[in-house]
Scaffold this active site. Sequence first.
Site, PDB file in Angstrom:
ATOM      1  N   ASP A   1      20.114  28.348   9.278  1.00 33.87           N
ATOM      2  CA  ASP A   1      19.927  27.593  10.961  1.00 33.87           C
ATOM      3  C   ASP A   1      20.990  27.454  11.389  1.00 33.87           C
ATOM      4  OD1 ASP A   1      18.813  26.502  12.779  1.00 33.87           O
ATOM      5  OD2 ASP A   1      19.445  25.147  11.870  1.00 33.87           O
TER       6      ASP A   1
ATOM      7  N   GLU B   1      22.554  32.915  12.043  1.00 37.36           N
ATOM      8  CA  GLU B   1      21.492  33.141  12.750  1.00 37.36           C
ATOM      9  C   GLU B   1      22.527  32.163  13.268  1.00 37.36           C
ATOM     10  OE1 GLU B   1      19.645  30.339  15.620  1.00 37.36           O
ATOM     11  OE2 GLU B   1      19.897  28.965  14.138  1.00 37.36           O
TER      12      GLU B   1
HETATM   13  C1  GLC Z   1      18.727  26.327  14.997  1.00 39.00           C
HETATM   14  C2  GLC Z   1      17.152  26.139  15.829  1.00 39.00           C
HETATM   15  C3  GLC Z   1      16.596  25.417  16.075  1.00 39.00           C
HETATM   16  C4  GLC Z   1      16.766  23.978  15.836  1.00 39.00           C
HETATM   17  C5  GLC Z   1      18.710  24.035  16.098  1.00 39.00           C
HETATM   18  C6  GLC Z   1      19.299  22.884  14.910  1.00 39.00           C
HETATM   19  O1  GLC Z   1      19.333  26.880  16.471  1.00 39.00           O
HETATM   20  O2  GLC Z   1      16.548  27.697  15.794  1.00 39.00           O
HETATM   21  O3  GLC Z   1      15.236  25.292  16.893  1.00 39.00           O
HETATM   22  O4  GLC Z   1      17.209  23.090  17.697  1.00 39.00           O
HETATM   23  O5  GLC Z   1      18.827  25.117  15.373  1.00 39.00           O
HETATM   24  O6  GLC Z   1      18.896  22.986  13.969  1.00 39.00           O
END
Ligand code: GLC
Length: 482
Positions: A186, A248
């Site tokens: 994440d 991500e």
């Molecule tokens: C990522 C997740 C999201 C979350 C953020 C903070 O973007 O996909 O849902 O709010 O990280 O952890």
Amino acid sequence: MWWRNAVVYQVYPRSFQDSDGDGVGDLRGIEQRLDHLAWLGVDALWMSPIYPSPLADFGYDIADYTDVDPVYGSLADFEALVASAHERGIRVLMDLVPSHTSIEHPWFRDHPDWYIWSPVDGPANNWVASFGGSAWSRDPHGRGWYLHSFYPEQPDLNWRVPEVREAMAGVVRFWLDRGVDGFRVDAIDRLVKDSQLRDDPPASAPFGLPLPEEYGSLEHLYSTNAPDIHEAIAVLRDAAGDALIVGEVYLPSAGAAPYLDNFDLVFAFELFHATPAPSGLRAAVGAALGLERGGEPGAAWVMSNHDFPRLPTRFGRENVGVAAMLLLTLPGTAFVYQGDEIGLADGPGHDPPFDRAGRDGARHPMQWDPGARGGFSDGEPWLDPVDPFDRNVSDSIRDQESLMWLYRRLIELRRGLGRGARLLDAGDGVVAYTRGDSHVVALNFTDAEQPAPAFGEVLLATADGVGEGGVLEPHSGVVARA
Ligand code: GLC
């Protein structure tokens, strides 16, 4: 590597299947529905976070990295789910959230030095949190001001502290020991920030991906993506060994490329955020085709997830089939969000909203059958199903012309497509590319007929007859022999 050409199915555990009638999905529910994933033919499932969490960010605020929240079940349920998935040849990915914890994690109380503190009695600089407001908040325990890239309930860890690195490597090993096959990692471009905490300058050029307004007013030169971030990510790589790690990285492809030093794949967010205009789709695909790791595709293709409006809502219902064809015929690894296969659109969310950043709409329950609760739960669902009478899994199985059958056929067909892809110059209204020497994909996202590029036998079309007579009907596509 098993994930080359794989399809990964994103499960949002709260909303997939409730097994105990409390209105919230759970691990046993996921296990009960594994046959649906097997029917689709996906290679893996990724679960959004299932760890104990006070739910300020619906599980992305973790209070214990090595346990399961009781609302989802137990570690024993988790192990049973992994075993059942593996029996069906389906791998399991966890969601790893290394850049911040919940404010209720014991680390925040017991190890304040693991977090990032302002040197002054107030915000250290002008950094803005993703969801708005200053990225600095006053510590409820009176120890000064701490940094949070997201909600105030999510303090950022300091990855320059060796104990933080060791602790998170331990988390990775904990789940690998329980049989997981990899991690979606994440918000990884937030992992390490400027050590001098310098002010971010005002944004002077478009970022290239959508950002919330206040957050987007700055260029995140110092608050994200520090030069030594890759040393920290290497710790995760080492701990993961051969397991898949998908980053991500919320950056356009050019900015995401360096992350492939350590990650096997990074999400291609330009395609996610493209509109159905053919020129934008071609540009987004072209940019992400350039992402490579060791000569293999580095893009994780994705067009829907729990953070943004769903595919039919963004692209129009008329485009859901052709969008599926695009997503599932690009070279590399594709991610499908639960509900995409039945064309689930955004719902109204909850009133008052559960998510303060307005993301409830993309998180409504999966629709399994035409009952009022869509087969999701015997109790009162935490969010209502959107339209289970209009679209659901059991009706889709019976209708061989359904979107869900198209997903299944595409997932089967993609394994046989040639290596790599090359965009074709096929006219303004068409998105077309070759796969290896032997296949052509031609897609029409527009309202008008478009001249089709040259291709041979049609192997799969979004509807009967598409591509015959040298034209592509509006909102249609084909996969054909070259
Ligand atoms: C990522 C997740 C999201 C979350 C953020 C903070 O973007 O996909 O849902 O709010 O990280 O952890």
